[in-house]
Write a protein that holds these residues in place. Structure first.
Motif, mmCIF file in Angstrom:
data_model
loop_
_atom_site.group_PDB
_atom_site.id
_atom_site.type_symbol
_atom_site.label_atom_id
_atom_site.label_comp_id
_atom_site.label_asym_id
_atom_site.label_seq_id
_atom_site.Cartn_x
_atom_site.Cartn_y
_atom_site.Cartn_z
ATOM 1 N N SER A 188 35.986 30.798 53.731
ATOM 2 C CA SER A 188 36.397 30.152 53.381
ATOM 3 C C SER A 188 34.706 29.585 52.386
ATOM 4 O O SER A 188 33.771 29.152 53.115
ATOM 5 C CB SER A 188 36.578 29.563 52.858
ATOM 6 O OG SER A 188 36.243 28.402 51.224
ATOM 7 N N GLU B 29 34.340 27.113 50.190
ATOM 8 C CA GLU B 29 34.649 26.387 50.090
ATOM 9 C C GLU B 29 35.028 25.335 50.917
ATOM 10 O O GLU B 29 34.910 23.862 51.295
ATOM 11 C CB GLU B 29 36.291 25.910 48.766
ATOM 12 C CG GLU B 29 35.618 26.774 48.067
ATOM 13 C CD GLU B 29 36.337 27.453 46.724
ATOM 14 O OE1 GLU B 29 36.412 27.074 45.869
ATOM 15 O OE2 GLU B 29 37.379 27.650 47.018
ATOM 16 N N LEU C 119 50.081 37.242 56.879
ATOM 17 C CA LEU C 119 50.779 38.082 55.520
ATOM 18 C C LEU C 119 51.007 39.500 56.414
ATOM 19 O O LEU C 119 49.815 40.251 56.775
ATOM 20 C CB LEU C 119 50.413 37.630 54.722
ATOM 21 C CG LEU C 119 50.877 36.556 53.709
ATOM 22 C CD1 LEU C 119 50.146 36.254 53.156
ATOM 23 C CD2 LEU C 119 52.389 36.011 53.949
ATOM 24 N N ARG D 271 46.526 35.145 46.342
ATOM 25 C CA ARG D 271 48.193 35.273 47.247
ATOM 26 C C ARG D 271 48.779 34.455 46.483
ATOM 27 O O ARG D 271 49.053 33.076 45.382
ATOM 28 C CB ARG D 271 48.251 33.651 48.684
ATOM 29 C CG ARG D 271 49.406 34.571 48.522
ATOM 30 C CD ARG D 271 49.524 33.325 50.055
ATOM 31 N NE ARG D 271 50.798 33.105 50.024
ATOM 32 C CZ ARG D 271 51.815 33.205 51.138
ATOM 33 N NH1 ARG D 271 50.779 32.728 52.688
ATOM 34 N NH2 ARG D 271 52.661 33.318 51.587
ATOM 35 N N GLU E 9 47.423 31.036 43.973
ATOM 36 C CA GLU E 9 46.542 30.145 45.137
ATOM 37 C C GLU E 9 45.492 31.408 45.267
ATOM 38 O O GLU E 9 45.231 32.965 45.852
ATOM 39 C CB GLU E 9 47.235 30.183 46.492
ATOM 40 C CG GLU E 9 46.026 29.262 47.866
ATOM 41 C CD GLU E 9 46.720 30.132 49.350
ATOM 42 O OE1 GLU E 9 47.156 28.557 49.567
ATOM 43 O OE2 GLU E 9 46.266 31.274 49.881
ATOM 44 N N VAL E 10 44.307 31.166 45.047
ATOM 45 C CA VAL E 10 42.810 32.193 45.213
ATOM 46 C C VAL E 10 42.017 31.350 46.500
ATOM 47 O O VAL E 10 41.193 29.928 46.393
ATOM 48 C CB VAL E 10 42.246 31.692 43.579
ATOM 49 C CG1 VAL E 10 41.078 32.743 43.844
ATOM 50 C CG2 VAL E 10 43.288 32.585 42.809
ATOM 51 N N LEU E 11 41.434 32.579 47.679
ATOM 52 C CA LEU E 11 40.419 31.497 48.109
ATOM 53 C C LEU E 11 39.128 32.310 47.840
ATOM 54 O O LEU E 11 39.700 34.095 48.148
ATOM 55 C CB LEU E 11 40.864 32.091 49.407
ATOM 56 C CG LEU E 11 42.521 31.284 49.818
ATOM 57 C CD1 LEU E 11 42.540 32.023 51.653
ATOM 58 C CD2 LEU E 11 41.763 29.352 50.031
#
Lengths: 99, 99
Positions: A44, A46, A90, B8, B88-90
């Motif tokens: 990531s 972030e 997933l 997601r 949700e965004v990564l």
């Protein structure tokens, strides 16, 4: 039918570099599996402790073979998972892509 | 540096086919952007309302251009997002892949 797995990990504090190095080794071994089409490791931008895997297999059975492999058992279950705080996997079917 | 986005979504009950059809259109438009390298749409094998996007851009700026595009504003923000329960965004950096 192609089979995609997206795994999202959050490492224990300070363990991300160790996890990423193990996953680089895992990626090389996984890409040599006959049923593997992609194995990409990401971090990531972030949160450096968030790591995402994007894996593609020819079929669901190829993913089962991946999970039964020595490198999955040793590296992922034996060495990576103990360094994680969270782990979510997933299982996905990609949409067919138009011409 | 390549820039990857994993989004997601969980759709509202019963709205997954509509969301997937909109995202198929979105995928075609996004793949025509000069900075786009991949745009793949997937559906969970376990929960049909869970949808995952895997997008790759040449740079972070290419992703910003994607978000500013008419197709993103109209299709994603205007039509897809109202059909979602969760989003949700990564933002990710792929690891370099060894030879």
């Amino acid at each position: 039918m192609p089979y995609v797995v997206v795994a999202r990990y959050r490492t224990l504090p300070g363990r991300q570099d160790e996890v990423l190095a193990l996953l680089d080794t895992m990626a090389e071994a996984s890409r040599r599996e006959p049923g593997n089409r992609q194995y990409r490791v990401h971090q990531s931008t972030e949160d450096p402790r968030t790591v995402v895997l994007y894996e593609e297999y020819g079929t669901a059975a190829d993913f089962e073979a991946h999970c039964a492999s020595e490198h999955f058992q040793d590296l992922v279950l034996g060495r990576v998972v103990p360094l994680l705080e969270e782990r979510e996997v997933l299982r996905l079917t990609p949409r067919e892509e138009g011409a």
